[in-house]
Design a protein around this motif. Structure first.
Motif, PDB file in Angstrom:
ATOM      1  N   VAL A 178      -4.291  11.917 -23.836  1.00 62.15           N
ATOM      2  CA  VAL A 178      -4.588  10.502 -23.590  1.00 62.15           C
ATOM      3  C   VAL A 178      -3.678   9.954 -22.487  1.00 62.15           C
ATOM      4  CG1 VAL A 178      -4.504   8.180 -24.593  1.00 62.15           C
ATOM      5  CG2 VAL A 178      -5.534  10.054 -25.878  1.00 62.15           C
ATOM      6  N   VAL A 179      -2.385  10.208 -22.605  1.00 56.72           N
ATOM      7  CA  VAL A 179      -1.432   9.712 -21.600  1.00 56.72           C
ATOM      8  C   VAL A 179      -1.726  10.339 -20.239  1.00 56.72           C
ATOM      9  CG1 VAL A 179       1.002   9.658 -20.925  1.00 56.72           C
ATOM     10  CG2 VAL A 179       0.352   9.151 -23.283  1.00 56.72           C
ATOM     11  N   GLY A 180      -2.012  11.632 -20.212  1.00 54.77           N
ATOM     12  CA  GLY A 180      -2.338  12.302 -18.946  1.00 54.77           C
ATOM     13  C   GLY A 180      -3.583  11.712 -18.301  1.00 54.77           C
ATOM     14  N   ALA A 181      -4.614  11.472 -19.102  1.00 53.14           N
ATOM     15  CA  ALA A 181      -5.849  10.885 -18.569  1.00 53.14           C
ATOM     16  C   ALA A 181      -5.610   9.461 -18.070  1.00 53.14           C
ATOM     17  CB  ALA A 181      -6.933  10.891 -19.646  1.00 53.14           C
ATOM     18  N   LEU A 182      -4.820   8.681 -18.804  1.00 52.34           N
ATOM     19  CA  LEU A 182      -4.497   7.318 -18.360  1.00 52.34           C
ATOM     20  C   LEU A 182      -3.710   7.331 -17.060  1.00 52.34           C
ATOM     21  CD1 LEU A 182      -3.577   5.598 -21.750  1.00 52.34           C
ATOM     22  CD2 LEU A 182      -5.600   5.168 -20.333  1.00 52.34           C
ATOM     23  N   GLU A 183      -2.783   8.274 -16.936  1.00 47.61           N
ATOM     24  CA  GLU A 183      -1.986   8.352 -15.714  1.00 47.61           C
ATOM     25  C   GLU A 183      -2.838   8.749 -14.508  1.00 47.61           C
ATOM     26  OE1 GLU A 183       2.420   9.311 -17.591  1.00 47.61           O
ATOM     27  OE2 GLU A 183       1.272  10.954 -16.709  1.00 47.61           O
ATOM     28  N   VAL A 184      -3.716   9.719 -14.677  1.00 47.79           N
ATOM     29  CA  VAL A 184      -4.574  10.134 -13.566  1.00 47.79           C
ATOM     30  C   VAL A 184      -5.553   9.022 -13.200  1.00 47.79           C
ATOM     31  CG1 VAL A 184      -6.377  11.762 -12.854  1.00 47.79           C
ATOM     32  CG2 VAL A 184      -4.324  12.606 -14.004  1.00 47.79           C
ATOM     33  N   ALA A 185      -6.151   8.390 -14.203  1.00 47.34           N
ATOM     34  CA  ALA A 185      -7.085   7.284 -13.935  1.00 47.34           C
ATOM     35  C   ALA A 185      -6.364   6.125 -13.243  1.00 47.34           C
ATOM     36  CB  ALA A 185      -7.727   6.816 -15.236  1.00 47.34           C
ATOM     37  N   GLY A 186      -5.170   5.803 -13.708  1.00 40.99           N
ATOM     38  CA  GLY A 186      -4.392   4.738 -13.079  1.00 40.99           C
ATOM     39  C   GLY A 186      -4.010   5.081 -11.654  1.00 40.99           C
ATOM     40  N   ALA A 187      -3.663   6.338 -11.413  1.00 48.25           N
ATOM     41  CA  ALA A 187      -3.307   6.777 -10.058  1.00 48.25           C
ATOM     42  C   ALA A 187      -4.493   6.628  -9.120  1.00 48.25           C
ATOM     43  CB  ALA A 187      -2.822   8.227 -10.080  1.00 48.25           C
ATOM     44  N   LEU A 188      -5.665   7.045  -9.573  1.00 48.41           N
ATOM     45  CA  LEU A 188      -6.857   6.899  -8.737  1.00 48.41           C
ATOM     46  C   LEU A 188      -7.201   5.428  -8.523  1.00 48.41           C
ATOM     47  CD1 LEU A 188      -9.048   9.793 -10.192  1.00 48.41           C
ATOM     48  CD2 LEU A 188      -7.691   9.782  -8.087  1.00 48.41           C
ATOM     49  N   GLY A 189      -7.037   4.620  -9.562  1.00 51.26           N
ATOM     50  CA  GLY A 189      -7.302   3.190  -9.449  1.00 51.26           C
ATOM     51  C   GLY A 189      -6.382   2.498  -8.461  1.00 51.26           C
ATOM     52  N   VAL A 225      -0.351  10.899 -10.553  1.00 46.33           N
ATOM     53  CA  VAL A 225      -1.314  11.996 -10.596  1.00 46.33           C
ATOM     54  C   VAL A 225      -0.586  13.316 -10.854  1.00 46.33           C
ATOM     55  CG1 VAL A 225      -1.527  12.706  -8.148  1.00 46.33           C
ATOM     56  CG2 VAL A 225      -3.525  12.715  -9.625  1.00 46.33           C
ATOM     57  N   SER A 226       0.611  13.473 -10.318  1.00 41.65           N
ATOM     58  CA  SER A 226       1.401  14.685 -10.578  1.00 41.65           C
ATOM     59  C   SER A 226       1.769  14.796 -12.052  1.00 41.65           C
ATOM     60  CB  SER A 226       2.675  14.685  -9.734  1.00 41.65           C
ATOM     61  OG  SER A 226       2.372  14.689  -8.371  1.00 41.65           O
ATOM     62  N   ALA A 227       2.288  13.714 -12.606  1.00 40.82           N
ATOM     63  CA  ALA A 227       2.701  13.727 -14.016  1.00 40.82           C
ATOM     64  C   ALA A 227       1.495  13.878 -14.938  1.00 40.82           C
ATOM     65  CB  ALA A 227       3.461  12.447 -14.345  1.00 40.82           C
ATOM     66  N   GLY A 228       0.418  13.183 -14.608  1.00 45.28           N
ATOM     67  CA  GLY A 228      -0.782  13.255 -15.441  1.00 45.28           C
ATOM     68  C   GLY A 228      -1.397  14.640 -15.451  1.00 45.28           C
ATOM     69  N   LEU A 229      -1.454  15.278 -14.289  1.00 45.46           N
ATOM     70  CA  LEU A 229      -2.019  16.630 -14.220  1.00 45.46           C
ATOM     71  C   LEU A 229      -1.143  17.635 -14.955  1.00 45.46           C
ATOM     72  CD1 LEU A 229      -3.443  16.771 -10.584  1.00 45.46           C
ATOM     73  CD2 LEU A 229      -4.705  16.557 -12.745  1.00 45.46           C
ATOM     74  N   MET A 230       0.170  17.436 -14.924  1.00 44.58           N
ATOM     75  CA  MET A 230       1.059  18.320 -15.697  1.00 44.58           C
ATOM     76  C   MET A 230       0.752  18.206 -17.193  1.00 44.58           C
ATOM     77  SD  MET A 230       4.765  18.046 -13.755  1.00 44.58           S
ATOM     78  CE  MET A 230       5.624  18.435 -15.250  1.00 44.58           C
ATOM     79  N   TRP A 248       0.827  -1.208   0.000  1.00 43.29           N
ATOM     80  CA  TRP A 248       0.000   0.000   0.000  1.00 43.29           C
ATOM     81  C   TRP A 248       0.862   1.260   0.000  1.00 43.29           C
ATOM     82  CZ3 TRP A 248      -4.571   0.923  -1.669  1.00 43.29           C
ATOM     83  CH2 TRP A 248      -5.497  -0.115  -1.724  1.00 43.29           C
ATOM     84  N   ILE A 249       1.984   1.217   0.686  1.00 43.44           N
ATOM     85  CA  ILE A 249       2.891   2.370   0.665  1.00 43.44           C
ATOM     86  C   ILE A 249       3.399   2.598  -0.756  1.00 43.44           C
ATOM     87  CG2 ILE A 249       5.169   3.176   1.427  1.00 43.44           C
ATOM     88  CD1 ILE A 249       4.504   1.884   4.174  1.00 43.44           C
ATOM     89  N   LEU A 250       3.780   1.509  -1.442  1.00 39.73           N
ATOM     90  CA  LEU A 250       4.210   1.628  -2.842  1.00 39.73           C
ATOM     91  C   LEU A 250       3.093   2.173  -3.723  1.00 39.73           C
ATOM     92  CD1 LEU A 250       6.309  -1.569  -3.721  1.00 39.73           C
ATOM     93  CD2 LEU A 250       7.060   0.820  -3.755  1.00 39.73           C
ATOM     94  N   GLN A 251       1.883   1.701  -3.495  1.00 37.77           N
ATOM     95  CA  GLN A 251       0.751   2.153  -4.307  1.00 37.77           C
ATOM     96  C   GLN A 251       0.474   3.636  -4.108  1.00 37.77           C
ATOM     97  OE1 GLN A 251      -1.391  -2.100  -3.769  1.00 37.77           O
ATOM     98  NE2 GLN A 251      -2.782  -0.388  -3.932  1.00 37.77           N
ATOM     99  N   VAL A 252       0.528   4.109  -2.863  1.00 32.84           N
ATOM    100  CA  VAL A 252       0.296   5.533  -2.599  1.00 32.84           C
ATOM    101  C   VAL A 252       1.411   6.369  -3.221  1.00 32.84           C
ATOM    102  CG1 VAL A 252       0.194   7.276  -0.763  1.00 32.84           C
ATOM    103  CG2 VAL A 252      -1.110   5.146  -0.548  1.00 32.84           C
ATOM    104  N   PHE A 253       2.653   5.912  -3.090  1.00 26.95           N
ATOM    105  CA  PHE A 253       3.787   6.617  -3.702  1.00 26.95           C
ATOM    106  C   PHE A 253       3.604   6.705  -5.219  1.00 26.95           C
ATOM    107  CE2 PHE A 253       7.756   5.955  -6.073  1.00 26.95           C
ATOM    108  CZ  PHE A 253       8.379   7.165  -5.830  1.00 26.95           C
ATOM    109  N   LEU A 254       3.284   5.580  -5.837  1.00 26.67           N
ATOM    110  CA  LEU A 254       3.119   5.554  -7.288  1.00 26.67           C
ATOM    111  C   LEU A 254       1.926   6.397  -7.717  1.00 26.67           C
ATOM    112  CD1 LEU A 254       4.745   4.169  -9.527  1.00 26.67           C
ATOM    113  CD2 LEU A 254       2.998   2.391  -9.580  1.00 26.67           C
ATOM    114  N   ALA A 255       0.848   6.353  -6.947  1.00 29.28           N
ATOM    115  CA  ALA A 255      -0.332   7.163  -7.272  1.00 29.28           C
ATOM    116  C   ALA A 255       0.020   8.647  -7.250  1.00 29.28           C
ATOM    117  CB  ALA A 255      -1.459   6.866  -6.290  1.00 29.28           C
ATOM    118  N   PHE A 256       0.780   9.064  -6.245  1.00 29.36           N
ATOM    119  CA  PHE A 256       1.184  10.467  -6.167  1.00 29.36           C
ATOM    120  C   PHE A 256       2.019  10.861  -7.384  1.00 29.36           C
ATOM    121  CE2 PHE A 256       4.304  13.700  -4.948  1.00 29.36           C
ATOM    122  CZ  PHE A 256       3.451  14.739  -4.606  1.00 29.36           C
TER     123      PHE A 256
END
Length: 135
Positions: A61-72, A32-37, A21-29
């Motif tokens: 497309v890549v930004g949306a995939l990154e944000v969706a993946g981060a939330l997932g 989401v940062s890269a996707g929002l940029m 879960w720590i890895l998942q939260v780190f990766l999500a952050f």
């Protein structure tokens, strides 16, 4: 006199699960940062996707995939599938960095490995979700 019965349940916290879960939260952050940029039109991202030559639609497309993946990654039922999807996105990033941009793929490869590790450890959840959708 009445008594109210209570039940107690004991949760076992497994260090591996906490670490995952720590890895998942780190990766999500990170995602989401890269996707929002990308979605916000950061000048560096616009320049990079211009250099790729596929058009700015790919940035969206890549930004949306990154944000969706981060939330997932933060949703227990979806975290394995999200990690698997992000593994695919990062595989594309590694190939693009090496063959199109000529950049070092180290960061993208690192994120690919972390996402792949999460997907591997969440493979049972992925199978269950796919089986549920397929039936």
């Amino acid at each position: 006199m009445s008594t109210i019965g209570t039940t107690t349940s004991t949760w076992k916290v497994r260090p591996g699960t906490v670490g995952l879960w720590i890895l998942q939260v780190f990766l999500a952050f990170q995602f989401v940062s890269a996707g929002l940029m990308k979605l916000a039109g950061n000048e560096v991202m616009i320049g990079m996707f211009t250099e790729i030559g596929a058009g700015q639609w790919l940035r969206y497309v890549v930004g949306a995939l990154e944000v969706a993946g981060a939330l997932g990654l933060l949703v227990p039922r979806l975290c394995g599938l999200a990690a698997l999807g992000l593994t695919g996105v990062m595989a594309g990033a590694v190939v693009t960095n090496v063959f199109v941009l000529g950049y070092s793929p180290a960061i993208a490869l690192g994120f690919l490995l972390v996402a792949g590790l999460i997907a591997w450890f969440r493979r049972t959840a992925i199978r269950e979700l796919v089986a549920k959708v397929a039936s």
